[in-house]
Design a protein around this motif. Structure first.
Motif, PDB file in Angstrom:
ATOM      1  N   GLY B 183      -3.746 108.957  54.466  1.00 37.56           N
ATOM      2  CA  GLY B 183      -4.774 108.977  55.627  1.00 37.56           C
ATOM      3  C   GLY B 183      -6.230 109.222  54.652  1.00 37.56           C
ATOM      4  O   GLY B 183      -7.151 108.602  54.859  1.00 37.56           O
ATOM      5  N   ALA B 184      -5.946 110.424  53.913  1.00 35.26           N
ATOM      6  CA  ALA B 184      -7.201 110.964  52.945  1.00 35.26           C
ATOM      7  C   ALA B 184      -7.643 109.629  52.115  1.00 35.26           C
ATOM      8  O   ALA B 184      -8.731 109.544  51.891  1.00 35.26           O
ATOM      9  N   ALA B 185      -6.633 109.002  51.533  1.00 34.30           N
ATOM     10  CA  ALA B 185      -7.166 108.038  50.769  1.00 34.30           C
ATOM     11  C   ALA B 185      -7.754 106.736  51.401  1.00 34.30           C
ATOM     12  O   ALA B 185      -8.656 106.467  50.896  1.00 34.30           O
ATOM     13  N   MET B 186      -7.294 106.341  52.594  1.00 33.69           N
ATOM     14  CA  MET B 186      -7.923 105.458  53.432  1.00 33.69           C
ATOM     15  C   MET B 186      -9.329 105.929  53.792  1.00 33.69           C
ATOM     16  O   MET B 186     -10.439 105.299  53.915  1.00 33.69           O
ATOM     17  N   SER B 187      -9.489 107.364  54.021  1.00 36.80           N
ATOM     18  CA  SER B 187     -10.994 107.909  54.433  1.00 36.80           C
ATOM     19  C   SER B 187     -11.997 107.698  53.591  1.00 36.80           C
ATOM     20  O   SER B 187     -13.117 107.689  53.805  1.00 36.80           O
ATOM     21  N   ILE B 188     -11.458 107.526  52.098  1.00 37.66           N
ATOM     22  CA  ILE B 188     -12.450 107.295  51.249  1.00 37.66           C
ATOM     23  C   ILE B 188     -12.524 106.129  50.696  1.00 37.66           C
ATOM     24  O   ILE B 188     -13.227 105.733  49.921  1.00 37.66           O
ATOM     25  N   GLY B 189     -12.143 105.285  51.479  1.00 41.32           N
ATOM     26  CA  GLY B 189     -12.196 103.877  51.257  1.00 41.32           C
ATOM     27  C   GLY B 189     -11.239 103.384  50.087  1.00 41.32           C
ATOM     28  O   GLY B 189     -11.360 102.202  49.443  1.00 41.32           O
ATOM     29  N   ILE B 190     -10.331 103.925  49.655  1.00 38.41           N
ATOM     30  CA  ILE B 190      -9.267 103.408  48.617  1.00 38.41           C
ATOM     31  C   ILE B 190      -8.389 102.307  49.515  1.00 38.41           C
ATOM     32  O   ILE B 190      -7.736 102.752  50.416  1.00 38.41           O
ATOM     33  N   PRO B 191      -8.433 101.095  49.164  1.00 43.33           N
ATOM     34  CA  PRO B 191      -7.545 100.052  49.584  1.00 43.33           C
ATOM     35  C   PRO B 191      -6.017 100.265  49.597  1.00 43.33           C
ATOM     36  O   PRO B 191      -5.536  99.679  48.465  1.00 43.33           O
TER      37      PRO B 191
END
Lengths: 282, 301
Positions: B183-191
């Protein structure tokens, strides 16, 4: 809708006529059965701090996740209405695309990368930007200027830092993407009042100096209204009330239901009857 | 030199070289575990699938390097398909759900490989003889197989490259971030999907290399799936999340099983090579469950 380019120019001149974010009558649904938002509309003017208030399960987090499209990762979707960010319709995009457009969500519960150091966390925040090593250094310094505490803890594993430092890491990480807008979900959660104040001061600083527009979901109504320009109150997936923060803070019902006060100062919970809440709102 | 000591070194070296090959298999697990916090049950199946396909392409008449290239491409495709049909629908689900999904994936890969290429045992000739290198034997008196030596070198290079990718590159950082929280990775735009495709494709290529090295020695057969079991004690000793840990642990497992077989084995009637590493792993589980280099599980209240 005007073009995005003109809007940025307007932003520099002051509050723009067009809001940076406008949410129109959205419904959000999880697993195709659980309808959490039933027609929420709100606007965030460029350069302002807007608070989204309400109790547990009111739909604050869902509203933020609908805006950032993170809702899709939880088997949810926006089923009705529209969301425009910087003049473009965004409700069917991906979180990554929105980060690219300048909107970053800081998730509830901090969600640092626990095994990465504080500094690695921050660097990861710039993942979508194509920066050289030197540019990353500059960006780090820019963020450290707002969070001097993080600079001290830069080599610590984020999982071992305090709750306040983790919240700062999460916000700092979001700032590394150079956003135009931040969505903050419960930044005060689980933190001591003093730390909450420290974090909100920094948030205001970011808003004033970096010009970042902020939409924050909070249960801590008193703190949120103190720092926000405008507030919306959500209940059961609907906006029940909205207005400038000062007006809300002075409103009789808000004082009674969300700030625990009656018209003549602080009141005891014992004197409140729970059914009155229903009578008032519906 | 004293022949006893020479023999000791020969056993040790043989063990270490075998150990590097264990590391190589374990490396596939670590890659995927790091990026998605899931124990990839299908790693053994991937080894089998990869090398069987490689041999299959060779039998179709493709030259060595073309076959290798085609198989690498195939493993990238498998990685993409896994991301699309297994991981993406299960994003943000519990780790146990993902584990079960990889068990399913293992069956699919095993079945698919045998369906396409048949079930008979194949021979794989890499052109490297599995015989002692004479000039080393002449110079030192120690017998080292050329295949072992090449395998060890190849494994060492792959491990070194991956260690650098993890710690120094952007995609490595993204990968570690994703491992800590989808979730956290997605939220900063890591694909997420890109990171996963990268990881699964890399794990597939590692599986191919491991399969080729083991297949050249033991034949390309279904038993290769069981290789994954050999990687288990390596993972437990080295830690599930550590590339260097896997190397060291692979060496420890390789060396200790051979030494145990030669020096302790006779007291038990031999054949302890098969289970000695597991005993070691049990000891680690008791006294150092995160392994030698594993990340401690961070729990704050």
């Amino acid at each position: 809708m005007t073009m995005t380019a003109t809007r940025t120019a307007e932003a520099a001149a002051g509050p723009a006529a067009q809001p940076i974010l406008s949410v129109r009558n959205i419904e959000a649904i999880y697993d195709n059965v659980i309808l959490v938002l039933r027609g929420v509309s709100l606007e965030v003017p460029e350069g302002s701090i807007v608070a989204l208030l309400g109790g547990n399960g009111a739909g604050k987090s869902t509203t933020l996740k609908s805006i950032s499209t993170m809702i899709t990762a939880e088997r949810g979707r926006v089923s009705k209405g529209s969301i425009h960010f910087r003049g473009e319709r965004t409700d069917q995009l991906t979180p990554g695309a929105l980060v690219g457009m300048g909107m970053v969500q800081v998730m509830e519960g901090r969600m640092c990368f626990g095994h990465l150091t504080v500094e690695e966390n921050l660097v990861a925040g710039a993942y979508t930007r194509k920066l050289s090593k030197a540019q990353i250094r500059d960006e780090l310094e820019r963020v450290y200027a707002y969070f001097p505490r993080l600079k001290e803890r830069r080599t610590s594993q984020a999982g071992y830092t305090s709750g306040g430092e983790q919240q700062m890491t999460a916000i700092g990480r979001a700032m590394m993407a150079k956003p135009r807008m931040l969505l903050l979900d419960e930044p005060s959660m689980g933190l001591a009042p003093q730390i909450v104040a420290e974090i909100f001061e920094i948030v205001r600083d970011l808003n004033e100096k970096e010009g970042v527009s902020i939409l924050l979901a909070e249960q801590n109504t008193a703190v949120a209204l103190k720092y926000a320009n405008y507030g919306y109150i959500l209940e059961s997936g609907r906006i029940m009330m909205d207005g400038p923060a000062a007006d809300l803070a002075a409103n009789k019902d808000v004082r009674e239901f969300y700030l625990g006060m009656s018209s003549d100062g602080r009141d005891s919970f014992r004197n409140r009857k729970s059914y009155r809440r229903k009578k008032r709102w519906i | 030199m004293n022949p006893e000591i020479l023999f000791f070194f020969e056993v040790l070296l043989g063990g270490l070289l075998a150990g590097v090959m264990y590391s190589l298999v374990a490396l596939g697990f670590v890659l995927i575990y790091k990026a998605s916090s899931v124990f990839n049950f299908a790693q053994g199946a991937m080894v089998f699938f990869a090398v069987l396909s490689f041999v299959g392409f060779m039998e179709l008449g493709l030259p060595f390097f073309l076959a290798l290239l085609v198989t690498v491409g195939l493993m990238v495709l498998v990685g993409m398909a896994t991301e699309r049909f297994v991981l993406r629908p299960l994003v943000n689900q519990h780790e146990d759900t993902l584990l079960m999904a990889t068990i399913g994936l293992a069956f699919v890969l095993e079945g698919l490989a045998q369906l396409v290429w048949g079930v008979e045992v194949r021979r794989l000739d890499l052109g490297i003889p599995d015989v002692p290198i004479m000039w080393i034997a002449d110079a030192t008196g120690i017998f080292v197989s050329a295949l072992d030596l090449v395998a060890g070198l190849v494994a060492a290079v792959m491990v070194a490259v991956l260690a650098i990718v993890f710690s120094r590159t952007k995609v490595g950082l993204g990968l570690r971030a994703v491992a800590d929280g989808h979730g956290a990775a997605m939220s900063i735009g890591i694909p997420l999907s890109q990171v996963w495709v990268f990881v699964w494709a890399t794990a597939g290529i590692v599986a191919l290399v491991a399969g080729m090295l083991w297949g050249a020695r033991a034949g390309v057969q279904f038993a290769l799936v069981g290789l994954a079991l050999k990687a288990l004690p390596v993972l437990i000793i080295g830690g599930f999340t550590s590339v260097p840990g896997v190397i060291v642990a692979g060496l420890i497992v390789g060396a200790s099983e051979k030494l145990a077989e030669v020096y302790i084995g006779p007291y038990f009637g031999g054949g302890i090579e098969g289970w000695a590493p597991y005993m070691l792993a049990v000891l680690f589980l008791m006294f150092r469950p995160e392994g030698l280099f594993g990340e401690r599980i961070i729990r704050r209240v």
